[in-house]
Design a protein around this motif. Structure first.
Motif, PDB file in Angstrom:
ATOM      1  N   LEU A 187       0.836  -1.208   0.000  1.00 16.99           N
ATOM      2  CA  LEU A 187       0.000   0.000   0.000  1.00 16.99           C
ATOM      3  C   LEU A 187       0.866   1.250   0.000  1.00 16.99           C
ATOM      4  CD1 LEU A 187      -2.626   1.564   0.193  1.00 16.99           C
ATOM      5  CD2 LEU A 187      -2.632   1.144   2.667  1.00 16.99           C
ATOM      6  N   VAL A 188       1.886   1.273   0.828  1.00 19.50           N
ATOM      7  CA  VAL A 188       2.774   2.442   0.878  1.00 19.50           C
ATOM      8  C   VAL A 188       3.444   2.667  -0.467  1.00 19.50           C
ATOM      9  CG1 VAL A 188       4.925   3.327   1.887  1.00 19.50           C
ATOM     10  CG2 VAL A 188       3.152   2.338   3.371  1.00 19.50           C
ATOM     11  N   ASP A 189       3.918   1.596  -1.101  1.00 18.24           N
ATOM     12  CA  ASP A 189       4.569   1.732  -2.409  1.00 18.24           C
ATOM     13  C   ASP A 189       3.595   2.266  -3.458  1.00 18.24           C
ATOM     14  OD1 ASP A 189       6.919   0.788  -1.340  1.00 18.24           O
ATOM     15  OD2 ASP A 189       6.783  -1.210  -2.237  1.00 18.24           O
ATOM     16  N   ILE A 190       2.350   1.803  -3.398  1.00 21.51           N
ATOM     17  CA  ILE A 190       1.340   2.263  -4.369  1.00 21.51           C
ATOM     18  C   ILE A 190       0.983   3.720  -4.122  1.00 21.51           C
ATOM     19  CG2 ILE A 190      -1.097   1.998  -4.994  1.00 21.51           C
ATOM     20  CD1 ILE A 190      -0.634  -1.058  -4.824  1.00 21.51           C
ATOM     21  N   VAL A 191       0.840   4.105  -2.863  1.00 20.83           N
ATOM     22  CA  VAL A 191       0.569   5.513  -2.550  1.00 20.83           C
ATOM     23  C   VAL A 191       1.674   6.394  -3.115  1.00 20.83           C
ATOM     24  CG1 VAL A 191       0.444   7.202  -0.681  1.00 20.83           C
ATOM     25  CG2 VAL A 191      -0.852   5.070  -0.512  1.00 20.83           C
ATOM     26  N   LYS A 192       2.913   6.003  -2.903  1.00 23.68           N
ATOM     27  CA  LYS A 192       4.038   6.788  -3.416  1.00 23.68           C
ATOM     28  C   LYS A 192       4.021   6.864  -4.942  1.00 23.68           C
ATOM     29  CE  LYS A 192       7.271   5.758   0.380  1.00 23.68           C
ATOM     30  NZ  LYS A 192       8.523   5.031   0.754  1.00 23.68           N
ATOM     31  N   ALA A 193       3.724   5.736  -5.595  1.00 23.75           N
ATOM     32  CA  ALA A 193       3.722   5.700  -7.060  1.00 23.75           C
ATOM     33  C   ALA A 193       2.596   6.550  -7.635  1.00 23.75           C
ATOM     34  CB  ALA A 193       3.592   4.258  -7.537  1.00 23.75           C
ATOM     35  N   VAL A 194       1.429   6.487  -7.023  1.00 22.15           N
ATOM     36  CA  VAL A 194       0.305   7.295  -7.498  1.00 22.15           C
ATOM     37  C   VAL A 194       0.591   8.773  -7.275  1.00 22.15           C
ATOM     38  CG1 VAL A 194      -2.124   7.853  -7.115  1.00 22.15           C
ATOM     39  CG2 VAL A 194      -1.403   5.464  -7.229  1.00 22.15           C
ATOM     40  N   LEU A 241       0.086   8.256   6.693  1.00 26.87           N
ATOM     41  CA  LEU A 241      -0.423   8.711   5.398  1.00 26.87           C
ATOM     42  C   LEU A 241      -0.173  10.181   5.068  1.00 26.87           C
ATOM     43  CD1 LEU A 241      -3.780   6.699   5.250  1.00 26.87           C
ATOM     44  CD2 LEU A 241      -1.553   6.110   4.255  1.00 26.87           C
ATOM     45  N   PRO A 242      -0.280  11.113   6.022  1.00 26.88           N
ATOM     46  CA  PRO A 242      -0.057  12.514   5.628  1.00 26.88           C
ATOM     47  C   PRO A 242       1.313  12.757   5.016  1.00 26.88           C
ATOM     48  CG  PRO A 242      -1.114  12.396   7.788  1.00 26.88           C
ATOM     49  CD  PRO A 242      -0.711  11.001   7.429  1.00 26.88           C
ATOM     50  N   GLU A 243       2.335  12.163   5.582  1.00 21.80           N
ATOM     51  CA  GLU A 243       3.693  12.359   5.054  1.00 21.80           C
ATOM     52  C   GLU A 243       3.876  11.712   3.683  1.00 21.80           C
ATOM     53  OE1 GLU A 243       3.013  11.561   8.205  1.00 21.80           O
ATOM     54  OE2 GLU A 243       3.619  13.480   9.087  1.00 21.80           O
ATOM     55  N   LEU A 244       2.994  10.768   3.342  1.00 19.84           N
ATOM     56  CA  LEU A 244       3.054  10.117   2.031  1.00 19.84           C
ATOM     57  C   LEU A 244       2.265  10.885   0.973  1.00 19.84           C
ATOM     58  CD1 LEU A 244       2.568   6.405   3.174  1.00 19.84           C
ATOM     59  CD2 LEU A 244       4.700   7.479   2.392  1.00 19.84           C
ATOM     60  N   GLY A 245       1.575  11.939   1.394  1.00 23.16           N
ATOM     61  CA  GLY A 245       0.828  12.752   0.439  1.00 23.16           C
ATOM     62  C   GLY A 245      -0.634  12.387   0.316  1.00 23.16           C
ATOM     63  N   VAL A 246      -1.174  11.675   1.300  1.00 26.23           N
ATOM     64  CA  VAL A 246      -2.602  11.349   1.312  1.00 26.23           C
ATOM     65  C   VAL A 246      -3.349  12.470   2.017  1.00 26.23           C
ATOM     66  CG1 VAL A 246      -4.355   9.710   2.127  1.00 26.23           C
ATOM     67  CG2 VAL A 246      -2.152   8.881   1.261  1.00 26.23           C
ATOM     68  N   ASP A 247      -4.508  12.842   1.471  1.00 26.05           N
ATOM     69  CA  ASP A 247      -5.263  13.982   1.997  1.00 26.05           C
ATOM     70  C   ASP A 247      -6.502  13.597   2.791  1.00 26.05           C
ATOM     71  OD1 ASP A 247      -3.747  16.251   0.573  1.00 26.05           O
ATOM     72  OD2 ASP A 247      -4.217  14.850  -1.050  1.00 26.05           O
ATOM     73  N   LEU A 248      -7.077  12.434   2.481  1.00 30.05           N
ATOM     74  CA  LEU A 248      -8.285  12.007   3.192  1.00 30.05           C
ATOM     75  C   LEU A 248      -8.293  10.503   3.319  1.00 30.05           C
ATOM     76  CD1 LEU A 248     -11.881  13.335   2.967  1.00 30.05           C
ATOM     77  CD2 LEU A 248     -11.515  10.893   2.611  1.00 30.05           C
ATOM     78  N   LEU A 249      -8.655  10.019   4.500  1.00 32.49           N
ATOM     79  CA  LEU A 249      -8.813   8.594   4.754  1.00 32.49           C
ATOM     80  C   LEU A 249     -10.294   8.290   4.826  1.00 32.49           C
ATOM     81  CD1 LEU A 249      -7.417   5.869   5.425  1.00 32.49           C
ATOM     82  CD2 LEU A 249      -7.648   6.484   7.843  1.00 32.49           C
ATOM     83  N   ASP A 250     -10.730   7.381   3.985  1.00 36.27           N
ATOM     84  CA  ASP A 250     -12.126   6.966   3.851  1.00 36.27           C
ATOM     85  C   ASP A 250     -12.277   5.676   4.669  1.00 36.27           C
ATOM     86  OD1 ASP A 250     -14.581   6.049   2.934  1.00 36.27           O
ATOM     87  OD2 ASP A 250     -14.016   6.026   0.822  1.00 36.27           O
TER      88      ASP A 250
END
Length: 435
Positions: A254-261, A301-310
């Motif tokens: 999941l972390v790798d995918i978040v970074k790639a996206v 997640l915030p440090e990975l660039g995620v803005d909202l957790l659903d």
């Protein structure tokens, strides 16, 4: 570009055909009411990175099993467009597979090839013409793939596997480990490291296509027992390599995918992640994914660039025992939100599940402050100073299927004056009418 037309109506900007601009968009309050304490937070704007939503309503991704080899059709244009035109600030396209074998059914939405961009762009143009925002949920079904659409369900205990002759791929179903979801689901293959690494690229490619299709936001689907949820859970992930075992290893994909996206979308584009905050398997005595692990993940997640957790729950183990009540998922979202705030983490939270009425939707996102004078359709809502909101956004699915006009109906029941689509204003309910 904006289509010019000899008309008194202002055309919607940046749309390849004429349709009148919705000024203001449906579901928004008059400009003079913004910022007052008589408008519920539910009808106030929400800023997500470089995107501003007109209100706090989002259409949750809903599989409709109606795509043509992954390509969306006019069914999806009408289905999704109906919510945008009736006031939903954000409409999220259903789970969209990043690879062909990542579909739940052969009729699922996909974005693994460029030909799937154009029909998605057509829907984005329509949603934008209504002054609203559109997102897409990128997904991989993992061990829940190659199954029939729900209307083909034959009953408990009957195998739900789609054979090759019906467009299925039962011999190419992926999972972190060789564990089927249940006896009625396909027997999956354990993914190789090369397949896992290739999947990260597939997610990045789908993100690039999403941007080209005009999406305003992307949600990564890591819930409901689909592939990323399978990797997160120690019940479904029995790997002994760098993708299994410890919390760090199980969250690695999941972390790798978040970074790639994040690396393949504009800096101004918000990124969302959906998780199942619990598997509802605490009773089993086995290690499972729990709210505590969800909080631990959320803090990353915030440090990975995620803005909202659903925040959703369940779906990864057929033995789950869900403790259902109206706030059974909302309360977990609130728990995660409070844990983040306690450490000063900046991550918005989306709540979902059983949100079926105006008062529930209002109370979930209501910020501290008085709402005296606002009506809920029958009684005055008292001041709520000191009450804590549970989330920043409500994501609604089945209630929108029942009532595509749910945003407008909630406004009427709360006594909030909001705009209707221009073409429907003659049919709006009289002020104060009881619904």
């Amino acid at each position: 570009m904006t289509v010019k037309k000899n008309t008194a109506s202002t055309p919607a900007p940046d749309i390849p055909y004429y349709t009148p601009a919705q000024t203001p968009p449906a579901g928004t309050t008059p400009a003079e009411a913004e910022g007052t304490n008589t408008v519920p937070t539910l009808f106030s704007p929400l800023k997500l990175r470089g995107v501003t939503l007109n209100n706090r309503f989002a259409v949750s991704p809903m599989c409709t099993y109606s795509a043509d080899d992954g390509h969306l059709t006019d069914w999806h244009l009408v289905h999704l467009g109906s919510y945008a035109s009736r006031g939903a600030a954000l409409t999220i396209v259903e789970a969209t597979a990043v690879t062909p074998n990542g579909r739940i059914s052969p009729e699922d939405s996909g974005l693994w090839q460029d030909s799937q961009i154009a029909p998605l762009k057509r829907i984005a143009d329509y949603v934008h013409s209504q002054g609203q925002r559109i997102g897409i949920q990128l997904a991989h079904a993992g061990r829940k793939a190659s199954t029939y659409a729900p209307w083909h369900y034959k009953g408990a205990g009957v195998r739900d596997v789609v054979p090759v002759e019906h467009g299925g791929w039962p011999d190419n179903v992926w999972a972190p480990s060789r564990l089927a979801y249940s006896s009625t689901y396909p027997e999956p293959k354990q993914m190789t490291v090369e397949e896992i690494e290739g999947l990260v690229k597939s997610w990045a490619d789908a993100a690039r296509r999403s941007v080209e299709a005009g999406m305003d936001t992307i949600e990564i689907h890591a819930a409901h027992g689909y592939l990323l949820n399978q990797f997160l859970s120690p019940l479904s992930n029995k790997r002994t390599d760098k993708y299994g075992g410890s919390f760090e290893n199980r969250t690695r994909l999941l972390v790798d995918i978040v970074k790639a996206v994040r690396a393949n979308i504009p800096e101004t584009m918000p990124l969302l992640v959906r998780i199942s905050a619990t598997e509802w398997m605490e009773w089993s005595g086995e290690e499972s994914w729990t709210p505590d692990q969800s909080i631990r993940l959320a803090k990353l997640l915030p440090e990975l660039g995620v803005d909202l957790l659903d925040v959703s729950s369940g779906g990864n183990d057929a033995r789950q025992k869900i403790q259902i009540h109206p706030y059974y998922q909302v309360d977990i979202a609130a728990q995660i939100r409070e844990a983040l705030k306690a450490e000063g983490k900046q991550l918005l939270i989306g709540a979902l599940g059983m949100i079926t009425n105006a008062e529930m939707a209002r109370s979930i996102v209501q910020e501290d402050g008085s709402l005296a004078g606002v009506q809920d359709g029958t009684v005055e809502v008292e001041g709520e100073s000191g009450r804590k909101s549970k989330a920043d956004l409500v994501l609604i699915a089945r209630q929108f299927l029942k009532e595509p006009e749910f945003v407008l109906r909630v406004a009427q029941q709360l006594g909030v004056e909001v705009a209707w689509p221009l073409q429907y204003r003659r049919g709006r309910w009289p002020r104060g009418a009881q619904l």
